[in-house]
Design an enzyme around this catalytic site. Structure first.
Site, PDB file in Angstrom:
ATOM      1  N   HIS A 130     -51.748-122.616   1.727  1.00  0.00           N
ATOM      2  CA  HIS A 130     -53.188-122.340   1.687  1.00  0.00           C
ATOM      3  C   HIS A 130     -53.741-122.308   3.107  1.00  0.00           C
ATOM      4  CE1 HIS A 130     -53.195-126.852   1.710  1.00  0.00           C
ATOM      5  NE2 HIS A 130     -54.245-126.684   2.491  1.00  0.00           N
TER       6      HIS A 130
ATOM      7  N   HIS B  21     -57.199-125.123   9.259  1.00  0.00           N
ATOM      8  CA  HIS B  21     -55.749-125.260   9.284  1.00  0.00           C
ATOM      9  C   HIS B  21     -55.069-124.270   8.354  1.00  0.00           C
ATOM     10  CE1 HIS B  21     -56.630-128.070   5.840  1.00  0.00           C
ATOM     11  NE2 HIS B  21     -55.522-127.528   5.344  1.00  0.00           N
TER      12      HIS B  21
ATOM     13  N   TYR C  77     -50.857-133.657   9.409  1.00  0.00           N
ATOM     14  CA  TYR C  77     -51.487-132.598  10.199  1.00  0.00           C
ATOM     15  C   TYR C  77     -50.999-132.664  11.642  1.00  0.00           C
ATOM     16  CZ  TYR C  77     -54.810-131.799   6.402  1.00  0.00           C
ATOM     17  OH  TYR C  77     -55.379-131.507   5.193  1.00  0.00           O
TER      18      TYR C  77
ATOM     19  N   GLU D 113     -50.490-127.895   8.596  1.00  0.00           N
ATOM     20  CA  GLU D 113     -50.315-128.986   7.642  1.00  0.00           C
ATOM     21  C   GLU D 113     -49.007-128.781   6.895  1.00  0.00           C
ATOM     22  OE1 GLU D 113     -52.545-130.996   3.743  1.00  0.00           O
ATOM     23  OE2 GLU D 113     -53.010-128.932   4.307  1.00  0.00           O
TER      24      GLU D 113
ATOM     25  N   HIS E 156     -54.172-137.110   0.145  1.00  0.00           N
ATOM     26  CA  HIS E 156     -55.525-136.628  -0.118  1.00  0.00           C
ATOM     27  C   HIS E 156     -56.040-137.184  -1.441  1.00  0.00           C
ATOM     28  CE1 HIS E 156     -55.587-133.803   3.136  1.00  0.00           C
ATOM     29  NE2 HIS E 156     -54.673-132.996   2.639  1.00  0.00           N
TER      30      HIS E 156
ATOM     31  N   HIS F 286     -55.380-125.343  -4.534  1.00  0.00           N
ATOM     32  CA  HIS F 286     -56.257-124.353  -3.920  1.00  0.00           C
ATOM     33  C   HIS F 286     -55.415-123.379  -3.107  1.00  0.00           C
ATOM     34  CE1 HIS F 286     -56.295-128.003  -1.363  1.00  0.00           C
ATOM     35  NE2 HIS F 286     -56.212-127.180  -0.335  1.00  0.00           N
TER      36      HIS F 286
END
Length: 305
Positions: A151, A212, A253, A263, A244, A198
């Site tokens: 993503h 990112h 990261y 990431e 998360h 996502h």
């Protein structure tokens, strides 16, 4: 009909050869081609010619990201719908990107450019599609060795408008959103087309900026292994392995040689067509982003300028 998945991201880098070394040796991508200004790469578990394009430039950031559509005819339909929505569109000819056919380039309400395309050369994976082994030979797996580009997270001012565009025009759904405590304003939007948590996300901030680009690895152990590889190679790490709240993913990261934030992302939940939108409030955003720390770090709140 329409968008089927995230296909690629084109990153601006200031030292092309140093960046190629980083993305092949440390991230573990495969170089698949070059033109005058760009190098094309793919992950070992991706079938198409490329998912990452590195562009020689004077500053870091993202040139564009792209989605693959199901049919060539979808380009015409989505171009018309985008124009009706009010965004700028531009048709790109065959061969603009190595190994690709024509594409439609759109300027989003946040100032980012996204490209829609259908035709792209199919290279396959080292395992093939006939009685394949789960993984390629060990010598093929270099560095972090992600399965795929997962993503991108971007910043922009009008989160409401860009969310409407993805939902109404590109037929995405929203997995999660971040609202002000009073519920009056959306300041974060997480959008999916496949069954990932996502495919693209937006956080309120400066227009047209990259936060990112994320690569998918299998599990928590692979996130820890990524940290070991990054430390061995003295790659700047911004956030050491953690979880998360948003997406439930496991993460680390770090930065490429030009300062583009990367990431390594693992796990996370699956989404479906009837997945309800999860709401986070601004006072809990620290826990949403870094579940264990429960607070943001200052540097993480900055996108590329």
């Amino acid at each position: 009909m329409g968008v089927i998945r995230l296909g690629r991201v084109e990153l601006r880098v200031m030292d092309l050869e140093k960046s190629v070394d980083y993305y092949t040796r440390i991230i573990g991508l495969e170089e698949t081609g070059r033109d005058e200004e760009r190098v094309y790469l793919k992950a070992w578990d991706e079938y198409d010619h490329h998912s990452v394009i590195l562009q020689q430039a004077d500053s870091a950031g993202m040139d564009h990201f792209g989605f693959k559509v199901k049919r060539l005819e979808d380009l015409d339909e989505l171009e018309k719908k985008a124009e009706y929505f009010g965004v700028f569109t531009n048709r790109l000819s065959y061969g603009t990107r190595l190994g690709e056919g024509q594409a439609v380039r759109l300027e989003l309400p946040t100032g980012h450019f996204v490209e829609l395309y259908h035709e792209i050369e199919h290279l396959g994976t080292p395992m093939g599609t006939l009685n394949p082994h789960p993984f390629p030979e060990p010598e093929i797996l270099r560095g972090i060795a992600p399965h795929r580009l997962d993503h991108v997270l971007l910043t922009g001012d009008d989160i409401e408008a860009v969310t409407r565009f993805f939902i109404d025009i590109l037929d995405f759904r929203q997995s999660e959103k971040i609202m002000t405590v009073d519920g009056e304003m959306m300041i974060g939007s997480f959008l999916f087309k496949t069954n990932t948590a996502h495919d693209v996300a937006f956080i309120k901030g400066p227009d047209a900026k990259l936060h990112h680009a994320a690569f998918f690895v299998d599990n928590w152990y692979d996130v820890l292994k990524a940290a070991d590889i990054l430390t061995r190679n003295e790659v700047p790490i911004e956030v050491t392995p953690t979880r998360h709240g948003i997406s439930r993913g496991e993460t680390i990261y770090f930065f490429d040689p030009s300062g583009n934030r990367n990431e390594a992302f693992a796990s996370g939940y699956m989404t479906y067509a009837d997945f309800p939108t999860i709401t986070w409030t601004e006072d809990k955003i620290g826990q949403g982003i870094f579940y264990h720390r429960r607070a943001l770090i200052e540097s993480f709140q900055k996108a590329l300028t």
